[in-house]
Write an enzyme that holds these catalytic residues in place. Sequence first.
Site, PDB file in Angstrom:
ATOM      1  N   GLU A  48     -11.134  -1.091  -5.414  1.00 52.41           N
ATOM      2  CA  GLU A  48     -11.316  -0.052  -4.065  1.00 52.41           C
ATOM      3  C   GLU A  48     -10.521   0.863  -4.340  1.00 52.41           C
ATOM      4  OE1 GLU A  48     -11.946  -1.158  -0.116  1.00 52.41           O
ATOM      5  OE2 GLU A  48     -13.232  -0.426   0.290  1.00 52.41           O
ATOM      6  N   ARG A  98       0.877  -1.313   0.351  1.00 50.86           N
ATOM      7  CA  ARG A  98      -0.227   0.420   0.109  1.00 50.86           C
ATOM      8  C   ARG A  98       0.744   1.408   0.375  1.00 50.86           C
ATOM      9  NH1 ARG A  98      -4.892  -1.355   4.446  1.00 50.86           N
ATOM     10  NH2 ARG A  98      -5.407  -2.926   3.872  1.00 50.86           N
TER      11      ARG A  98
HETATM   12  C1  LIG Z   1     -10.698  -0.409   6.201  1.00 47.92           C
HETATM   13  C2  LIG Z   1      -9.235  -2.195   6.222  1.00 47.92           C
HETATM   14  C3  LIG Z   1     -10.176  -2.151   7.770  1.00 47.92           C
HETATM   15  C4  LIG Z   1     -10.727  -3.308   7.960  1.00 47.92           C
HETATM   16  O1  LIG Z   1      -9.416  -4.844   7.274  1.00 47.92           O
HETATM   17  C5  LIG Z   1     -10.008  -5.794   8.371  1.00 47.92           C
HETATM   18  N1  LIG Z   1      -8.639  -6.462   7.278  1.00 47.92           N
HETATM   19  C6  LIG Z   1      -7.735  -6.028   7.534  1.00 47.92           C
HETATM   20  N2  LIG Z   1      -6.168  -6.735   6.828  1.00 47.92           N
HETATM   21  C7  LIG Z   1      -6.974  -7.627   6.454  1.00 47.92           C
HETATM   22  C8  LIG Z   1      -6.811  -8.950   5.765  1.00 47.92           C
HETATM   23  N3  LIG Z   1      -5.737  -9.413   6.029  1.00 47.92           N
HETATM   24  N4  LIG Z   1      -7.641 -10.448   6.276  1.00 47.92           N
HETATM   25  C9  LIG Z   1      -8.749  -9.975   6.518  1.00 47.92           C
HETATM   26  N5  LIG Z   1      -9.359  -8.874   7.580  1.00 47.92           N
HETATM   27  C10 LIG Z   1      -8.421  -7.743   7.154  1.00 47.92           C
HETATM   28  C11 LIG Z   1      -9.042  -5.407   9.287  1.00 47.92           C
HETATM   29  O2  LIG Z   1     -10.117  -6.793  10.117  1.00 47.92           O
HETATM   30  C12 LIG Z   1     -10.863  -4.317   9.542  1.00 47.92           C
HETATM   31  O3  LIG Z   1     -11.766  -4.801   9.806  1.00 47.92           O
END
Ligand SMILES: CCC[C@H]1O[C@@H](n2cnc3c(N)ncnc32)[C@H](O)[C@@H]1O
Length: 483
Positions: A171, A100
């Site tokens: 996105e 990112r």
């Molecule tokens: C918008 C980003 C925040 C959300 O994005 C989830 N999040 C981030 N990285 C992963 C991943 N590698 N696998 C599953 N969920 C993921 C976090 O928990 C939070 O809810």
Amino acid sequence: MVLKNKKWDHNYFLKMREEVLNSWETGKEVNFEEAVSYLKSLPKEKYADYVLKKADEEKRTLLQPRAGVPILREHILLLQYLQKEGGADILPTTIDSYTRQNRYREAQIGIEESLREGKSLLNGFPAVNYGVKACREIIESVDVPVEIRHGTPDARLLAEITLAAGFTSFEGGGITYNIPYAKDVSLENSILYWQYVDYLVGLYAENGVIINRESFGPLTGTLVPPSISISIGIIEALFAAEQGVKSFSVGYGQCGNVIQDAAAINVLDRLTKEYLASFGYYDVHITTVLHHFMGGFPEDEARAYAVISLGTIPAVLSKATKIIVKTPQEAVGIPSKEANAAALRNTRQVLQMLDCQDFIDKNKVQEEEYIIEREVRSILNTVYSVGEGDFVLGTVRAFASGLLDVPFAPSRFTLGRVMPVRDNEGAVRFFDFGNLPFDEEIKSFHRKKLEERAKYEKREISFQMVLDDIYAISKGRLVGRPR
Ligand SMILES: CCC[C@H]1O[C@@H](n2cnc3c(N)ncnc32)[C@H](O)[C@@H]1O
């Protein structure tokens, strides 16, 4: 080239493209003509736009989790599990934090260490390092569309590689993947980088390949007033449409008051379509996305499920096209595949028990829609006028002067003067309007709502209410009542 909301010159794009594709070794795998024919070989069921359109026509709400792990084989098994055990209608590939920030060298080390240790040492899938061919293995191992979810201010190479690989949804945006995610990236730069992404998606569209773009509606996910999230989503839809994007999903993060959340999605849908049409974009398919609550979650899984289930209700009321499903392990970190799949099944159950009921007071929803719509129009019309008719120029100027502002954002390019707080029913109101361009009718509406809460709680309207609200849901309630 002067930064404005105008479709790019093709040669300008081609020149920048050389630099983008040379910024990492896997960029040389990208060949546009080959990618077009590969994408055209995919069945329609792998196109996010096709699946979104069908759901929109049939008034169904699609479910999508977040998921991403650094080892390709593991990532494929994870997505297959979420499709089979979770029933995901659209799958994600959540990108890791190094990628990112365009730090592909560290991402490479993360892959090697994860392979050596046999566990995930990155918080997502580093798609740029894997390149086009490896990413195609993901697309070919599942039966539903896969979307790239991330938080990248400069996503030009990520888009080139993943779109060529067959991800049919992407996105982000020049505002929504900068202001909540970065401290020092100027809006001029991030908007320019995302014009590149939208121009590339437009180029695919000109060649008969429709890629869906999605704006990141929740922003900082902390008490974001609906009108701020909606205004920014509409601006990003206008940016994308100008570059030739034909399928755009506008997003919104659940705040917690069911009436307000349903009203917000209704206004989001209606005004996005109205503003696109009023600027001459008649052929962009608009869909809406509700994100389950993006703020602090309870650690207790049973209570976390309550937050998720409550968040599904406004999607039913507003017939949102898609829900981005949270998991009961939100408070502890990246969820297990089991928890992720279980949350999808929980959400499906609530959807299917509610979609046959008509239980909400439509007048209360319409009252909420009225105020949100007034605020959105005030913001957008102001952005348009400070930009002298150009939304890119207007956005940069509006953020510089606080006419557009996002609460709790890390970016130094937003004033951060606006301050939200919940009213007595948990709807998000304004504690401080900052420099937002609202008239007296709007301001007195919010003040009255806050006075109701102050009276009920027998305390003055104060910043302490804001602090109490930030932790309220993780402590088990919607409004941060005094101890
Ligand atoms: C918008 C980003 C925040 C959300 O994005 C989830 N999040 C981030 N990285 C992963 C991943 N590698 N696998 C599953 N969920 C993921 C976090 O928990 C939070 O809810």
